[in-house]
Motif scaffolding. Structure first.
Motif, mmCIF file in Angstrom:
data_model
loop_
_atom_site.group_PDB
_atom_site.id
_atom_site.type_symbol
_atom_site.label_atom_id
_atom_site.label_comp_id
_atom_site.label_asym_id
_atom_site.label_seq_id
_atom_site.Cartn_x
_atom_site.Cartn_y
_atom_site.Cartn_z
ATOM 1 N N TYR A 94 0.724 -1.205 -0.165
ATOM 2 C CA TYR A 94 0.020 -0.103 0.146
ATOM 3 C C TYR A 94 0.693 1.485 -0.056
ATOM 4 O O TYR A 94 1.908 1.298 0.508
ATOM 5 C CB TYR A 94 -0.936 0.202 1.043
ATOM 6 N N PRO A 184 -7.670 -5.557 -7.335
ATOM 7 C CA PRO A 184 -8.750 -5.388 -6.405
ATOM 8 C C PRO A 184 -9.413 -3.920 -7.067
ATOM 9 O O PRO A 184 -8.688 -3.188 -7.637
ATOM 10 C CB PRO A 184 -8.146 -5.394 -5.180
ATOM 11 N N TRP A 186 -12.477 -1.237 -5.669
ATOM 12 C CA TRP A 186 -13.278 -0.770 -4.533
ATOM 13 C C TRP A 186 -14.523 0.017 -5.117
ATOM 14 O O TRP A 186 -13.989 1.126 -5.951
ATOM 15 C CB TRP A 186 -12.521 0.142 -3.326
ATOM 16 N N ILE A 196 -8.450 0.209 2.053
ATOM 17 C CA ILE A 196 -7.430 -0.166 1.062
ATOM 18 C C ILE A 196 -6.331 -0.562 1.704
ATOM 19 O O ILE A 196 -5.709 -1.669 1.298
ATOM 20 C CB ILE A 196 -7.395 0.860 -0.006
ATOM 21 N N TRP A 199 -5.891 -4.485 2.742
ATOM 22 C CA TRP A 199 -5.973 -5.492 1.653
ATOM 23 C C TRP A 199 -4.824 -6.101 1.337
ATOM 24 O O TRP A 199 -3.860 -5.633 1.193
ATOM 25 C CB TRP A 199 -6.683 -4.800 0.341
ATOM 26 N N GLN A 200 -4.966 -7.536 1.184
ATOM 27 C CA GLN A 200 -3.540 -8.143 0.683
ATOM 28 C C GLN A 200 -4.173 -9.432 -0.381
ATOM 29 O O GLN A 200 -5.538 -9.551 -0.146
ATOM 30 C CB GLN A 200 -2.982 -8.997 1.783
ATOM 31 N N THR A 203 -7.287 -11.944 0.336
ATOM 32 C CA THR A 203 -8.377 -11.746 1.397
ATOM 33 C C THR A 203 -9.724 -11.469 0.915
ATOM 34 O O THR A 203 -9.918 -11.161 -0.259
ATOM 35 C CB THR A 203 -7.946 -10.464 2.005
ATOM 36 N N ALA A 205 -13.457 -9.782 0.678
ATOM 37 C CA ALA A 205 -14.127 -8.541 0.578
ATOM 38 C C ALA A 205 -14.345 -8.132 1.951
ATOM 39 O O ALA A 205 -15.186 -8.635 2.789
ATOM 40 C CB ALA A 205 -15.456 -8.386 -0.236
ATOM 41 N N THR A 206 -14.124 -6.941 2.369
ATOM 42 C CA THR A 206 -14.416 -6.288 3.343
ATOM 43 C C THR A 206 -15.763 -5.831 3.716
ATOM 44 O O THR A 206 -16.319 -5.076 2.685
ATOM 45 C CB THR A 206 -13.383 -5.247 3.831
ATOM 46 N N GLY A 273 -13.110 -5.352 -3.573
ATOM 47 C CA GLY A 273 -12.433 -5.315 -2.497
ATOM 48 C C GLY A 273 -13.105 -4.947 -1.089
ATOM 49 O O GLY A 273 -12.678 -5.232 0.127
ATOM 50 N N ALA A 274 -14.449 -4.445 -1.419
ATOM 51 C CA ALA A 274 -15.256 -4.244 -0.057
ATOM 52 C C ALA A 274 -16.857 -4.334 -0.373
ATOM 53 O O ALA A 274 -17.043 -3.793 -1.742
ATOM 54 C CB ALA A 274 -14.874 -2.740 0.542
#
Length: 500
Positions: A94, A184, A186, A196, A199-200, A203, A205-206, A273-274
């Motif tokens: 990141y 990814p 978002w 963000i 994220w890795q 992983t 989705a948050t 991602g989310a």
């Protein structure tokens, strides 16, 4: 967002392509596909090339070079032909940037930084910041989001650190191929650094609570204010809940669009991602309409700053929530029909409705029409105007429409001698004469309704259904101050217009 425009002078194009004067002469003769020059835009200046009247679109030149074998090594990096054998890519972590959160990806071409922002010039600004820092960190290109969908995933705008001020469109699929993995993405409202950053690769989705926007924050603050009655707090809560529901639905829709499988059999290399937290969704938005009207009327009459802020949200989001019609202005002028209306206006302390009506200008006087309760301002300054909300309906009291007077808007003269601005809903306006191709059917429909019932609440959603005879009458280029009597209006309503 779009690709930012960057013009290049002849000297700058030569430096970009690495050619001298002879090389330029040869280039423009050898390649018919070379981009055509454009006229120098106003304000353009290039050091050492002030005399040239021609410039080139930097994006067009940079993209062209990437497609020509002789110049491909000087063209847009992510538009050059990909190597047949790609070195394996890897996630590189990141980064905070001047234009928002970013992830780095090591590739066979060098590090590609993806900035998760769709703001204009995000790619160029981040690439320029990398160059300016002197710490390139092997970053060769910066990508940002275009804000739209491409053929292989979200559309991208790129800027290479070799030429950070030139942007071009890049392919999500090509960048994913270089990175060696799905990339990814978002949704707009969840594109948050704190999300963000976590994220890795691999992983899930948050689940993230959709943050409130400024409008919702304003309304929630008013809803918590004990200075307002229950109806007012219920009214603002209803709209705040509607905003929250819309933002959650928008985010879910974004994920559906950008996370779809692709145009063909091959899925797009996109990882969501989310996702929005939908606990309790949807929030209730079913307050009784009578309570809503009472609540917004109470807020309009308040002098609390939270009421002003809430009304400003309502006027932008849905002015039909408020008990007022269209904002109208007429010049302060004695001897006019509306001077009779102005003489009955009563001075008062300013309310939230007055504050919103002022639109940031300083008012000389705050007034109210005692017959319709409509707020009125006198704006002196350089304008010297009356600004007011048109009523949604008029007090009838057994009277009928006696005449319509045309003076900057429609004025209704009643059989009892009262003068009122004609009712008009918030999204419309009343006019007559040449409407640049549009006919004044709104004025015709209001008049038609008031001829039958002076106290009716006007509804202009189907104004094009107004009687043709009345519409033809208002089509005429009447002078300011023209009075149309009841008899004239009734005759026009029953008379089909002549064929033109």
């Amino acid at each position: 967002m779009g690709v930012a425009k960057r013009y290049l002078s002849k000297a700058e194009v030569q430096r970009l392509l690495g050619v001298n004067g002879f090389g330029w002469w040869r280039l423009v003769r050898k390649y018919e596909s070379f981009p055509e020059p454009e006229e120098r835009p106003v304000g353009f200046a290039a050091l050492g090339d002030e005399e040239s009247e021609e410039v080139w679109d930097g994006t067009h030149v940079y993209k062209w070079a990437a497609e020509i074998p002789e110049f491909a090594h000087r063209g847009a990096l992510l538009l050059r032909p990909l190597p047949e054998v790609l070195a394996p890519g890897a996630w590189a972590g990141y980064r905070d940037t001047v234009r928002g959160p970013a992830l780095d990806w090591h590739t066979g071409l060098g590090t590609i930084r993806i900035v998760h922002s769709d703001e204009r010039k995000a790619a160029s600004d981040v690439a320029s910041a990398v160059v300016k820092s002197g710490k390139l960190e092997s970053v060769v290109s910066v990508c940002a989001l275009f804000g739209d969908m491409g053929f292989t995933g979200p559309a991208l705008v790129a800027a290479d650190t070799a030429h950070p001020d030139i942007e071009y469109e890049a392919s999500w699929g090509d960048v994913a191929a270089l990175a060696g993995t799905d990339l990814p993405w978002w949704p707009d409202l969840l594109r948050l650094p704190q999300v963000i950053r976590l994220w890795q690769p691999g992983t899930k989705a948050t689940v993230v609570a959709v943050p409130p926007n400024e409008q919702e924050t304003v309304l929630r603050r008013a809803a918590d204010n004990k200075a307002f009655d229950d109806a007012a707090r219920a009214a603002v809560t209803d709209v705040a809940n509607d905003i929250r529901n819309n933002r959650i639905d928008h985010t879910r829709h974004d994920n559906e669009i950008f996370g779809k499988r692709g145009h063909g059999t091959k899925p797009n290399p996109v990882v969501i991602g989310a996702v929005p937290d939908t606990a309790g969704h949807p929030l209730p938005c079913d307050t009784d309409p009578r309570t809503l009207r009472a609540g917004w009327r109470a807020l309009a009459g308040s002098s609390h700053p939270d009421a002003v802020a809430a009304l400003e949200v309502a006027t932008v989001r849905d002015p039909s929530l408020l008990p007022f019609g269209a904002v109208t202005e007429v010049p302060v002028r004695s001897g006019t029909v509306y001077d009779r209306w102005a003489q009955r206006l009563t001075l008062c302390d300013p309310t939230a409705a007055h504050a919103v009506l002022a639109q940031g200008e300083r008012a000389q006087s705050f007034l109210i029409d005692p017959l319709t309760d409509m707020p009125v301002l006198r704006i002196a300054s350089s304008k010297n105007i009356w600004r007011f909300y048109a009523p949604l309906s008029l007090p009838a009291a057994g009277e009928e429409l006696a005449a319509v007077v045309l003076h900057h808007t429609l004025w209704i003269v009643t059989s009892g001698g009262q003068v009122h601005p004609a009712p008009c809903t918030p999204h419309e306006h009343l006019w007559w004469g040449d409407g640049w191709g549009d006919r004044p059917s709104e004025a015709a429909l209001v008049t038609d309704a008031l001829l039958d019932d002076l106290g009716t609440a006007v509804d202009l959603r189907e104004h094009w259904k107004a009687p043709e005879g009345l519409t033809a009458l208002f089509d005429e280029q009447h002078k300011q101050g023209t009075e149309l009597s009841r008899s004239t209006l009734l005759h026009a309503r029953m008379t089909p217009p002549r064929t033109r």
